[in-house]
Design an enzyme around this catalytic site. Structure first.
Site, PDB file in Angstrom:
ATOM      1  N   ASP A  62     -18.395   6.999  -4.195  1.00 57.11           N
ATOM      2  CA  ASP A  62     -17.067   7.209  -4.192  1.00 57.11           C
ATOM      3  C   ASP A  62     -16.183   5.729  -4.358  1.00 57.11           C
ATOM      4  O   ASP A  62     -14.998   5.373  -4.115  1.00 57.11           O
ATOM      5  CB  ASP A  62     -16.593   7.436  -2.368  1.00 57.11           C
ATOM      6  CG  ASP A  62     -17.094   6.445  -1.481  1.00 57.11           C
ATOM      7  OD1 ASP A  62     -18.120   5.467  -2.227  1.00 57.11           O
ATOM      8  OD2 ASP A  62     -17.079   6.782  -0.191  1.00 57.11           O
ATOM      9  N   SER A  63     -17.001   4.658  -4.758  1.00 51.23           N
ATOM     10  CA  SER A  63     -16.529   3.423  -5.568  1.00 51.23           C
ATOM     11  C   SER A  63     -15.635   3.837  -6.676  1.00 51.23           C
ATOM     12  O   SER A  63     -14.965   3.030  -7.113  1.00 51.23           O
ATOM     13  CB  SER A  63     -17.538   2.469  -6.048  1.00 51.23           C
ATOM     14  OG  SER A  63     -18.332   3.198  -6.477  1.00 51.23           O
ATOM     15  N   ASP A 101     -21.578  11.207  -3.791  1.00 50.18           N
ATOM     16  CA  ASP A 101     -20.985  10.622  -2.314  1.00 50.18           C
ATOM     17  C   ASP A 101     -20.279  11.622  -1.764  1.00 50.18           C
ATOM     18  O   ASP A 101     -19.348  12.309  -2.220  1.00 50.18           O
ATOM     19  CB  ASP A 101     -20.213   9.372  -2.495  1.00 50.18           C
ATOM     20  CG  ASP A 101     -21.112   8.065  -2.497  1.00 50.18           C
ATOM     21  OD1 ASP A 101     -22.047   8.176  -1.651  1.00 50.18           O
ATOM     22  OD2 ASP A 101     -20.477   7.008  -2.714  1.00 50.18           O
ATOM     23  N   LYS A 131     -24.932  11.904  -0.903  1.00 47.57           N
ATOM     24  CA  LYS A 131     -25.170  10.646   0.168  1.00 47.57           C
ATOM     25  C   LYS A 131     -24.223  10.611   0.998  1.00 47.57           C
ATOM     26  O   LYS A 131     -23.116  10.905   0.736  1.00 47.57           O
ATOM     27  CB  LYS A 131     -25.169   9.276  -0.767  1.00 47.57           C
ATOM     28  CG  LYS A 131     -25.240   8.074   0.185  1.00 47.57           C
ATOM     29  CD  LYS A 131     -25.595   6.786  -0.978  1.00 47.57           C
ATOM     30  CE  LYS A 131     -24.410   6.406  -1.532  1.00 47.57           C
ATOM     31  NZ  LYS A 131     -23.020   5.903  -0.810  1.00 47.57           N
ATOM     32  N   GLU A 200     -27.216  -1.421   1.959  1.00 49.60           N
ATOM     33  CA  GLU A 200     -26.172  -2.292   1.264  1.00 49.60           C
ATOM     34  C   GLU A 200     -25.757  -3.650   2.196  1.00 49.60           C
ATOM     35  O   GLU A 200     -25.468  -3.645   3.204  1.00 49.60           O
ATOM     36  CB  GLU A 200     -24.842  -1.466   0.913  1.00 49.60           C
ATOM     37  CG  GLU A 200     -23.678  -2.405   0.384  1.00 49.60           C
ATOM     38  CD  GLU A 200     -22.626  -1.675  -0.169  1.00 49.60           C
ATOM     39  OE1 GLU A 200     -22.622  -0.388  -0.379  1.00 49.60           O
ATOM     40  OE2 GLU A 200     -21.784  -2.189  -0.835  1.00 49.60           O
TER      41      GLU A 200
HETATM   42  O1  KIV Z   1     -19.846   4.207  -3.756  1.00 48.17           O
HETATM   43  C1  KIV Z   1     -20.639   3.470  -4.271  1.00 48.17           C
HETATM   44  O2  KIV Z   1     -20.719   3.074  -5.351  1.00 48.17           O
HETATM   45  C2  KIV Z   1     -21.958   3.312  -3.544  1.00 48.17           C
HETATM   46  C3  KIV Z   1     -22.901   2.292  -4.131  1.00 48.17           C
HETATM   47  C4  KIV Z   1     -22.276   0.923  -4.142  1.00 48.17           C
HETATM   48  C5  KIV Z   1     -24.158   2.386  -3.269  1.00 48.17           C
HETATM   49  O3  KIV Z   1     -22.042   3.834  -2.560  1.00 48.17           O
END
Ligand code: KIV
Length: 285
Positions: A62-63, A101, A131, A200
């Site tokens: 979700d980044s 995510d 995730k 993280e």
């Molecule tokens: O959202 C994301 O990209 C993540 C990673 C940085 C682990 O959760």
């Protein structure tokens, strides 16, 4: 070495894959203590195609809220956004396990809400797993999903969806109390049935201790080289942004290279050097 060919003269969107088997959840789960697991985020089909041969897992993080959409945090990211990008990454990959995510607000309310959201993700993308962020508070939800056919990757330590509670993105585990709580979080996530856990932004001794304490793979980001695998945000490691967290190593300076290429193009357009004869169609005969 690429595992597919793309015929750009007819289509940019439909690669022809070499037949191969995608990595499975049990294979990933059993990688604990073996060769380090290679994970990168991916949000688009073309990037997935390029990363796939090198990775064991592609994470549609979700980044993407900050990386692709310029949002301040991952909080506003929606389930529809994750599903659209997740489906593109599945279409662009043939080897890596794709994990998507669950965005903020799509799973925290109850295990039932989490199942409804996860079911949409798996049905509409073809991905194998989801995730979600959280430790002991999410154990019941992880157990509920896993028992109903949804493989789950946990995410503990610095959990960006909790930025408003944490007050920022500082490393976790610096106090003894938080250090112990994060070990309990790791044990809870593993005990609930997650098949891997992202660790993280924690102090390195904690990442090492968690890796030793649980029997599922730890995927570190700002953790330790002794985690069972590593993940980075693809745009960070390719140098698309000036400012990145301390734990990022830039393997490329892509923003600078794009800037140079576009400057050259702009100059050639302005001097009428582009298009040259090779890029134009001439009458036959
Ligand atoms: O959202 C994301 O990209 C993540 C990673 C940085 C682990 O959760």
């Amino acid at each position: 070495m690429s595992t597919y060919q793309i015929d750009t003269s007819t289509s940019r969107a439909h690669p022809t894959p070499a037949p191969m088997r995608r990595l499975t959840v049990p294979a990933l789960r059993n990688a604990k203590g073996k060769d380090p697991i290679v994970v990168l985020t991916a949000y688009t089909i073309r990037m997935a195609q390029i990363l796939d041969p090198h990775c064991d897992m592609l994470l549609v993080g979700d980044s993407l809220g900050q990386v692709l959409y310029g949002l301040d945090s991952s909080i506003p990211v929606s389930l529809d956004m994750m599903i659209a990008h997740g489906a593109a990454v599945v279409r662009g990959s043939y080897h890596s396990l794709v994990v998507i995510d669950m965005p903020f607000g799509s799973y925290e309310e109850s295990p039932q809400q989490a199942f409804r959201s996860a079911a949409r993700i798996l049905k509409e993308t073809g991905a194998a797993a989801v995730k979600l962020e959280g430790g002991q508070a999410m154990a019941e939800t992880i157990a509920f999903l896993t028992a109903r056919g949804v493989p789950v990757v946990g995410h503990i330590g610095l959990t960006p969806q909790s930025v408003n509670v944490l007050g920022g993105y500082a490393a976790r585990g610096r106090s003894q109390e938080e250090y112990s709580r994060l070990i309990d979080d790791a044990r809870a996530v593993a005990g609930a049935g997650a098949f891997a856990v992202v660790v993280e932004g924690v102090v390195e001794p904690l990442a090492i201790e968690i890796t030793k304490a649980i029997d599922i793979p730890t995927i570190g980001i700002g953790g330790s080289a002794q985690c069972d695998g590593q993940v980075l945000v693809i745009d960070d490691m390719l140098g698309m942004f000036d400012r990145v967290p301390r734990f990022v190593k830039k393997y490329e300076q892509l923003a600078e290279r794009i800037d140079a290429a576009v400057a050259e193009y702009a100059a050639e357009v302005r001097t009428r050097a582009f298009p040259a004869v090779e890029q134009t169609y001439q009458p036959k005969g």
